[in-house]
Design an enzyme around this catalytic site. Structure first.
Site, PDB file in Angstrom:
ATOM      1  N   PHE A   1      -1.681   3.501   8.495  1.00 17.48           N
ATOM      2  CA  PHE A   1      -0.395   2.799   8.358  1.00 17.48           C
ATOM      3  C   PHE A   1       0.594   3.038   9.486  1.00 17.48           C
ATOM      4  CE2 PHE A   1       1.046   6.155   5.096  1.00 17.48           C
ATOM      5  CZ  PHE A   1       2.077   6.677   5.854  1.00 17.48           C
TER       6      PHE A   1
ATOM      7  N   VAL B   1       0.669 -16.290  -3.592  1.00 22.00           N
ATOM      8  CA  VAL B   1       0.345 -17.457  -2.770  1.00 22.00           C
ATOM      9  C   VAL B   1      -1.128 -17.812  -2.958  1.00 22.00           C
ATOM     10  CG1 VAL B   1       0.194 -18.325  -0.408  1.00 22.00           C
ATOM     11  CG2 VAL B   1       2.121 -16.871  -1.094  1.00 22.00           C
TER      12      VAL B   1
ATOM     13  N   GLY C   1       0.795  -1.225   0.000  1.00 19.98           N
ATOM     14  CA  GLY C   1       0.000   0.000   0.000  1.00 19.98           C
ATOM     15  C   GLY C   1       0.824   1.271   0.000  1.00 19.98           C
TER      16      GLY C   1
ATOM     17  N   MET D   1      -0.187   9.941   4.209  1.00 27.18           N
ATOM     18  CA  MET D   1      -0.585  10.614   5.455  1.00 27.18           C
ATOM     19  C   MET D   1      -0.184   9.750   6.646  1.00 27.18           C
ATOM     20  SD  MET D   1      -4.374  11.997   4.436  1.00 27.18           S
ATOM     21  CE  MET D   1      -4.748  12.744   6.016  1.00 27.18           C
TER      22      MET D   1
ATOM     23  N   HIS E   1      -9.211   1.658   3.688  1.00 21.05           N
ATOM     24  CA  HIS E   1      -8.608   1.206   4.943  1.00 21.05           C
ATOM     25  C   HIS E   1      -9.262  -0.058   5.507  1.00 21.05           C
ATOM     26  CE1 HIS E   1      -7.769   5.807   5.788  1.00 21.05           C
ATOM     27  NE2 HIS E   1      -7.012   5.341   4.816  1.00 21.05           N
TER      28      HIS E   1
ATOM     29  N   GLU F   1      -9.907  14.050   6.031  1.00 22.72           N
ATOM     30  CA  GLU F   1      -8.801  14.568   5.242  1.00 22.72           C
ATOM     31  C   GLU F   1      -9.354  15.632   4.302  1.00 22.72           C
ATOM     32  OE1 GLU F   1      -7.280  11.282   2.975  1.00 22.72           O
ATOM     33  OE2 GLU F   1      -6.467  12.547   1.402  1.00 22.72           O
TER      34      GLU F   1
ATOM     35  N   ASN G   1      -6.009   7.604   9.519  1.00 21.40           N
ATOM     36  CA  ASN G   1      -5.375   6.791   8.481  1.00 21.40           C
ATOM     37  C   ASN G   1      -4.449   5.780   9.165  1.00 21.40           C
ATOM     38  OD1 ASN G   1      -5.833   9.675   7.920  1.00 21.40           O
ATOM     39  ND2 ASN G   1      -5.619   9.015   5.815  1.00 21.40           N
TER      40      ASN G   1
HETATM   41  P1  FAD Z   1      -0.493  -3.892   2.408  1.00 18.16           P
HETATM   42  O1  FAD Z   1       0.262  -2.624   2.434  1.00 18.16           O
HETATM   43  O2  FAD Z   1      -1.785  -3.942   1.713  1.00 18.16           O
HETATM   44  O3  FAD Z   1       0.503  -4.983   1.775  1.00 18.16           O
HETATM   45  C1  FAD Z   1       0.098  -6.293   1.474  1.00 18.16           C
HETATM   46  C2  FAD Z   1       0.937  -6.830   0.308  1.00 18.16           C
HETATM   47  O4  FAD Z   1       0.695  -8.226   0.182  1.00 18.16           O
HETATM   48  C3  FAD Z   1       0.595  -6.208  -1.039  1.00 18.16           C
HETATM   49  O5  FAD Z   1       1.769  -5.753  -1.664  1.00 18.16           O
HETATM   50  C4  FAD Z   1      -0.045  -7.349  -1.811  1.00 18.16           C
HETATM   51  O6  FAD Z   1       0.205  -7.313  -3.211  1.00 18.16           O
HETATM   52  C5  FAD Z   1       0.586  -8.571  -1.185  1.00 18.16           C
HETATM   53  N1  FAD Z   1      -0.243  -9.773  -1.300  1.00 18.16           N
HETATM   54  C6  FAD Z   1      -1.575  -9.888  -1.060  1.00 18.16           C
HETATM   55  N2  FAD Z   1      -2.003 -11.134  -1.265  1.00 18.16           N
HETATM   56  C7  FAD Z   1      -0.908 -11.841  -1.648  1.00 18.16           C
HETATM   57  C8  FAD Z   1      -0.715 -13.205  -2.031  1.00 18.16           C
HETATM   58  N3  FAD Z   1      -1.735 -14.093  -2.027  1.00 18.16           N
HETATM   59  N4  FAD Z   1       0.536 -13.602  -2.404  1.00 18.16           N
HETATM   60  C9  FAD Z   1       1.574 -12.718  -2.410  1.00 18.16           C
HETATM   61  N5  FAD Z   1       1.441 -11.420  -2.051  1.00 18.16           N
HETATM   62  C10 FAD Z   1       0.214 -10.992  -1.683  1.00 18.16           C
HETATM   63  N6  FAD Z   1      -3.069   4.847   4.939  1.00 18.16           N
HETATM   64  C11 FAD Z   1      -2.503   5.851   5.644  1.00 18.16           C
HETATM   65  O7  FAD Z   1      -2.140   5.667   6.814  1.00 18.16           O
HETATM   66  N7  FAD Z   1      -2.331   7.094   5.071  1.00 18.16           N
HETATM   67  C12 FAD Z   1      -2.729   7.355   3.792  1.00 18.16           C
HETATM   68  O8  FAD Z   1      -2.534   8.482   3.297  1.00 18.16           O
HETATM   69  C13 FAD Z   1      -3.349   6.328   3.042  1.00 18.16           C
HETATM   70  N8  FAD Z   1      -3.804   6.549   1.775  1.00 18.16           N
HETATM   71  C14 FAD Z   1      -4.283   5.494   1.049  1.00 18.16           C
HETATM   72  C15 FAD Z   1      -4.647   5.706  -0.293  1.00 18.16           C
HETATM   73  C16 FAD Z   1      -5.054   4.636  -1.072  1.00 18.16           C
HETATM   74  C17 FAD Z   1      -5.449   4.873  -2.501  1.00 18.16           C
HETATM   75  C18 FAD Z   1      -5.113   3.327  -0.516  1.00 18.16           C
HETATM   76  C19 FAD Z   1      -5.544   2.145  -1.344  1.00 18.16           C
HETATM   77  C20 FAD Z   1      -4.775   3.116   0.804  1.00 18.16           C
HETATM   78  C21 FAD Z   1      -4.365   4.187   1.597  1.00 18.16           C
HETATM   79  N9  FAD Z   1      -3.971   3.984   2.924  1.00 18.16           N
HETATM   80  C22 FAD Z   1      -3.463   5.039   3.651  1.00 18.16           C
HETATM   81  C23 FAD Z   1      -4.078   2.664   3.571  1.00 18.16           C
HETATM   82  C24 FAD Z   1      -2.723   1.937   3.711  1.00 18.16           C
HETATM   83  O9  FAD Z   1      -2.012   1.970   2.500  1.00 18.16           O
HETATM   84  C25 FAD Z   1      -2.977   0.493   4.153  1.00 18.16           C
HETATM   85  O10 FAD Z   1      -3.694   0.521   5.362  1.00 18.16           O
HETATM   86  C26 FAD Z   1      -1.686  -0.288   4.347  1.00 18.16           C
HETATM   87  O11 FAD Z   1      -0.945  -0.355   3.159  1.00 18.16           O
HETATM   88  C27 FAD Z   1      -1.959  -1.703   4.836  1.00 18.16           C
HETATM   89  O12 FAD Z   1      -0.740  -2.287   5.220  1.00 18.16           O
HETATM   90  P2  FAD Z   1      -0.578  -3.854   5.356  1.00 18.16           P
HETATM   91  O13 FAD Z   1       0.784  -4.132   5.860  1.00 18.16           O
HETATM   92  O14 FAD Z   1      -1.740  -4.385   6.127  1.00 18.16           O
HETATM   93  O15 FAD Z   1      -0.755  -4.465   3.874  1.00 18.16           O
END
Ligand code: FAD
Length: 491
Positions: free
Chosen positions: A470, A235, A100, A107, A430, A347, A468
């Site tokens: 992250f 996976v 993500g 943010m 989110h 936001e 937000n």
């Molecule tokens: P993710 O960051 O989603 O990472 C998971 C990874 O696992 C991905 O790369 C995915 O491709 C991979 N994956 C999934 N399934 C499989 C599989 N079966 N095999 C192999 N790989 C796989 N949050 C903020 O705090 N501030 C912001 O400004 C903000 N803006 C955002 C704007 C947008 C457009 C979006 C979509 C989200 C935003 N977010 C923001 C939310 C934030 O990006 C997410 O909450 C965060 O990335 C989640 O982190 P995570 O570690 O849970 O997983």
């Protein structure tokens, strides 16, 4: 060969995966990370801007999938932005090395301590605010825009107008920190370096300026020499073996999405960090396909973090509207969280469409009073989500209250230009929960009923965090992996 043994496997390279990788690598462990998306840095392919969507714009789709204005057709490619559609909600996620962090607005918001305590009553909040949040700020390179720059820069007219209007309506605003390097931004404004935030780059990736995870945690982890990242490896499902190790069925794809190889990975220790929806899909699908044992809490306590989009249209001749030029990086927010009747945070979002569309966009974050549940539908072979209008009713009420109050003070109408009825109840950036810390897992993310399986991503947070997410996801991952390593889970 097509059978690969790895002692420690991490699935997913987003926040949870990147934190786990760095701390394990620093502890001297060899780690293999599987990521279904592309390693963009290694590929050398540039990210595309919102006004010129290209290869990075969407995950294997024929048309762009931004929340609005999808007039662009595409050649399917393993792009950075994906959308999972459910009956009442569409969920956007990032794909690629960095998860993500590649697509998000950067943010970096620390949750309110009172709400953090409410959401995580069993965690030591003091330790989080004195140790983990500051650590995460440092590692993610969080910084704040200079007020003088903000005051004069035409690309931030949308923020200045948004804040003035909020104050006029009696709302409180806050400055929002970000991982985008604001010193770089000042240089791009002066045309000393290539433009990114000022060139409509963000949800399909930033070529410059943004400190996404590939520039922070993952870079540091790779520098230890202990991390191998295998991109375009998806996976499909996992199996539990008699000796309590795991076997993963993995498809390696090319950038058109075609499967080039079926692989099998065996591991002793497995960390799922595929993001809330990715991790739930792997667990629930494996349960359906391989009778993979899962705890009854898996899928429960899911929430959209109160995401609710709305907007206003108006013509404001004096201020000149929100401006034709807009930075993609938000730096302002309206904080109405203390209001007992209408608690929300929003936001002040950019809408960089290359022209002044006299529209203000807001992404509200509300409390989640009614949680949803994720399950696996064996007929459609897809995730299904128990989530409907009843779950977002209070969020709609808050959005309505907010828009009315803003319009009364400033003029304007609810934006039918952006959303049906002016309300985007179905827009979710989110997704959180479904594998909640201390419920589906032990105190540190180890799955209940398992000896060698851990979940470290947004699914640990019970559906809501009030801002937000992250920064919180990263802090929880730091806390969990530190304790898991201390307990010799990876010895
Ligand atoms: P993710 O960051 O989603 O990472 C998971 C990874 O696992 C991905 O790369 C995915 O491709 C991979 N994956 C999934 N399934 C499989 C599989 N079966 N095999 C192999 N790989 C796989 N949050 C903020 O705090 N501030 C912001 O400004 C903000 N803006 C955002 C704007 C947008 C457009 C979006 C979509 C989200 C935003 N977010 C923001 C939310 C934030 O990006 C997410 O909450 C965060 O990335 C989640 O982190 P995570 O570690 O849970 O997983």
């Amino acid at each position: 060969g097509n059978v690969i043994d790895a002692p420690i496997l991490i699935v997913g390279s987003g926040y949870g995966g990147a934190v786990s990788a760095l701390r394990l690598c620093e502890a001297g462990k060899k780690v293999v990370m599987l990521e279904m998306g592309l390693n963009w840095e290694k590929s050398g392919i540039p990210f595309s801007s919102m006004l010129k969507p290209g290869k990075s714009a969407a995950w294997l789709k024929k048309k762009t999938i931004a929340p609005f204005m999808n007039i662009f057709s595409l050649t399917p490619f393993t792009g950075t932005l994906d959308r999972m559609d459910f009956e009442h909600i569409n969920i956007w996620v990032g794909r690629g090395v960095g998860g993500g962090s590649l697509v998000n607005g950067g943010m970096a918001v620390t949750p309110k301590e009172s709400y953090f305590k409410e959401v995580f009553p069993d965690l030591d909040a003091e330790k989080f605010y004195s140790t983990y949040f500051p650590l995460v700020h440092k590692e993610l390179k969080v910084n704040i825009i200079d007020e003088h720059f903000l005051k004069d820069c035409p690309y931030y007219q949308f923020t200045r107008v948004g804040e003035e209007e909020a104050h006029k309506a009696g709302f409180k605003t806050i400055r929002v920190p970000n991982v985008y390097d604001f010193q770089y931004m000042e240089k791009e404004y002066k045309n000393e370096v290539p433009r990114s935030a000022f060139n409509t780059e963000v949800i399909y990736g930033n070529n410059h300026g943004k400190n996404s995870l590939d520039k922070t945690y993952l870079k540091k982890a790779l520098e230890t020499g202990n991390l191998e990242i295998m991109d375009l490896h998806c996976v499909e499902n996992i199996k539990l073996n008699d000796d309590k190790t795991y076997t993963l069925n993995v498809q390696q794809i090319d950038t058109s999405g075609a499967v080039v190889s079926d692989k099998v990975f065996n591991c002793k220790k497995l960390i799922l960090a595929a993001g809330t929806m990715g991790t739930l899909k792997i667990l629930l699908q494996s349960n359906a396909v391989n009778k993979f044992p899962i705890h009854e809490e898996i899928g429960k306590n899911w929430g959209n973090n109160g995401n609710f989009m709305t907007g206003r249209n108006w013509v404001k001749p004096l201020s000149g509207g929100t401006g034709a030029k807009q930075s993609t990086i938000p730096v302002g927010g309206i904080d109405n969280w203390e209001d007992k009747e209408h608690p929300f945070f929003t936001e002040i979002a950019p809408l960089p469409m290359g022209m002044d569309v006299a529209t203000a966009l807001y992404l509200l974050i509300n409390r989640v009073d009614k949680k949803g549940e994720v399950s696996y539908d064996t007929t459609t072979k897809k995730l299904s989500l128990n989530w409907d209008q009843s779950h977002t009713a209070k969020m709609r009420e808050n959005a309505n209250y907010f828009i009315k109050k803003m319009n009364r003070a400033n003029g304007g109408t609810r934006s039918h230009f952006l959303f049906n009825n002016g309300f985007g109840a179905d827009v979710c950036y989110h997704p959180l929960g479904g594998c909640v810390l201390g419920k589906a897992t032990n105190d540190y993310g180890k799955l209940k009923d398992h000896d060698n399986l851990y979940v470290l991503d947004g699914s640990l947070i019970p559906g809501t965090i009030g801002v937000n997410p992250f920064v919180t996801i990263t802090a929880i991952a730091e806390y969990c992996i530190e304790n898991l390593i201390r307990q010799n889970e990876f010895a």
